[in-house]
Design a protein around this motif. Structure first.
Motif, short mmCIF file in Angstrom:
data_model
loop_
_atom_site.label_atom_id
_atom_site.label_comp_id
_atom_site.label_asym_id
_atom_site.label_seq_id
_atom_site.Cartn_x
_atom_site.Cartn_y
_atom_site.Cartn_z
N PHE A 183 0.67 -1.34 0.32
CA PHE A 183 -0.05 -0.33 -0.02
C PHE A 183 0.80 1.02 0.05
O PHE A 183 2.01 1.08 0.49
CB PHE A 183 -0.96 0.15 1.10
N SER A 208 0.20 5.94 -0.30
CA SER A 208 -0.29 7.02 -0.27
C SER A 208 -1.26 7.58 -1.63
O SER A 208 -2.16 8.26 -1.81
CB SER A 208 -0.31 7.99 0.25
N LEU A 266 -2.85 -1.59 -2.87
CA LEU A 266 -3.68 -0.42 -2.75
C LEU A 266 -3.22 1.04 -3.02
O LEU A 266 -2.07 1.36 -1.90
CB LEU A 266 -3.82 -0.40 -1.40
N ASP A 311 -4.28 4.38 -1.88
CA ASP A 311 -5.29 5.55 -1.53
C ASP A 311 -4.84 6.81 -1.44
O ASP A 311 -4.48 7.93 -0.97
CB ASP A 311 -4.74 5.67 0.42
N SER A 341 -2.32 4.24 7.76
CA SER A 341 -2.04 3.09 7.52
C SER A 341 -2.60 1.25 7.80
O SER A 341 -2.78 0.74 7.51
CB SER A 341 -1.12 3.39 8.30
N LYS A 370 -5.64 1.62 8.49
CA LYS A 370 -7.38 1.41 7.96
C LYS A 370 -6.32 0.15 6.11
O LYS A 370 -7.10 -0.68 6.13
CB LYS A 370 -7.64 2.86 7.09
N ASN A 371 -5.47 0.95 6.10
CA ASN A 371 -5.17 -0.20 4.65
C ASN A 371 -4.22 -1.63 4.36
O ASN A 371 -4.84 -2.44 4.29
CB ASN A 371 -3.77 0.74 4.25
N THR A 399 -7.74 1.31 -6.59
CA THR A 399 -7.60 3.57 -6.23
C THR A 399 -8.99 3.47 -5.33
O THR A 399 -10.21 2.90 -5.94
CB THR A 399 -7.34 4.22 -6.63
N ASN A 400 -8.96 4.47 -4.57
CA ASN A 400 -9.92 4.85 -3.84
C ASN A 400 -10.96 6.13 -4.86
O ASN A 400 -11.55 7.92 -4.41
CB ASN A 400 -10.80 5.19 -2.54
#
Length: 258
Positions: free
Chosen positions: A10, A12, A35, A37, A55, A57-58, A236-237
Motif C-alpha cells: 500500500f 498514499s 492499494l 490511497d 495505515s 485502515k489500509n 484505488t479510491n
C-alpha cells in the motif's frame, strides 16, 4: 514451505507502484495486491496520528484479502507508522525509508541531497538515521507539490519542471554527488531529474532493496507461492485511469471505497 496467499502493498497513492514493480520483477510468481490511497494523498502533509490511522485502515483491508506479508510502499507511512503497525498486527511488515546509508558511504564530496516529503523529513526514524552520518552534510528538501502533480496525472507538466529545478539547483550548488529520493512517487520523476542534474550525480531510490528484503522474508518466515504465474490486483479510491496510466495500461485498476 509454500504459501500462495498474496503479498499486500500500500501507498498514499500511485507512487508505490515503483516499489511494487521491483517486487513483481523479482518475484513474478507471487500474487500481489496493491492499494492506492489516492483520496488521502499526500500523507506527507498529515499529522503522525492521521498517518497511523490511514495505515491501519489500509492494513485491515489487505488482511481481509488474506495477505501473508505487507509492504508499506510509502516513506512517510514507514517512518511514522511502521512501529505501531508491527506492534498491532501479527504479520511481517517491510518498510521503505530514504537510502541515506549507501549515499553517505559512497559520497566523495561528503555532501548528499535528499528529496522527500515533510512527513518523512520530520520523522523520528529519519532523524535517527541521519544522525549516524555526522561526517556527511545532508541537504534536505521537501518536495512540496510533487506528489499531487503525479497523482493528478501531470507528470510532465511545466509546473513539475519548475518545481524540480527550484528544489535541485540549490543541491547542485552545494556540491552533492548523490541524490536520495525519499518518496516512492519520485522514481517516476527520474527522467526529468536527470535532465537537471549533472551526469556525475548519482540518483538512489529504494525499490530493488525493498524487493530483495521481501524475498528474504518470504524465504525465512512466510513461504513462497507455488503458482507458475499470478495476475496482480490493483485498487484505488480515486480515478482508476490515473493508476492505470502509471502502469502503462498493462493491468486494470478497480475503484474501491476505503
Amino acid at each position: 514451505m509454500t504459501n500462495s496467499n498474496p503479498i499486500g502493498v500500500f501507498d498514499s497513492g500511485i507512487g508505490g507502484t515503483s516499489i511494487w514493480s521491483a517486487i513483481h520483477d523479482l518475484l513474478p510468481n507471487e500474487k500481489t495486491i496493491y492499494l492506492a490511497d489516492s483520496k488521502n494523498a499526500p500523507y506527507g502533509q498529515k499529522s503522525k496520528e492521521e498517518i497511523v490511522a490511514l495505515s491501519k485502515k489500509n492494513v485491515d483491508l489487505l488482511l481481509e484479502m488474506n495477505c501473508k506479508l505487507i509492504v508499506v510502499a510509502c516513506n512517510t507511512a514507514t517512518t511514522n507508522a511502521i512501529q505501531e503497525l508491527r506492534a498491532s498486527y501479527d504479520i511481517p511488515f517491510i518498510g521503505i525509508e530514504p537510502a541515506i546509508k549507501p549515499a553517505a558511504n559512497n559520497s566523495k564530496t561528503e555532501v548528499i541531497g535528499i528529496l522527500a516529503t515533510k512527513g518523512t523529513l520530520n520523522s523520528e526514524l529519519f532523524n535517527k538515521t541521519a544522525e549516524m552520518f555526522q561526517n556527511t552534510k545532508i541537504i534536505e528538501q521537501v518536495g512540496y507539490g510533487l506528489v499531487q502533480l503525479i497523482e493528478d496525472g501531470n507528470l510532465y507538466s511545466p509546473e513539475m519542471t519548475t518545481l524540480l529545478e527550484s528544489y535541485l539547483h540549490p543541491m547542485i550548488e552545494a556540491n552533492i554527488d548523490y541524490l536520495v529520493l525519499g518518496c516512492s512517487h519520485y522514481p517516476y520523476l527520474i527522467p526529468q531529474i536527470k535532465k537537471i542534474l549533472p551526469e556525475h550525480i548519482q540518483i538512489i531510490d529504494s525499490g530493488e532493496a525493498v524487493a530483495r528484503q521481501t524475498q528474504n522474508i518470504l524465504r525465512e518466515k512466510v513461504g513462497f507461492s507455488d503458482a507458475l504465474k499470478s495476475e496482480p490486483e490493483f485498487y484505488t479510491n480515486s480515478d482508476p485511469k490515473v493508476l492505470e496510466s502509471i502502469l502503462e495500461y498493462k493491468y486494470p485498476a478497480v475503484k474501491k471505497d476505503f
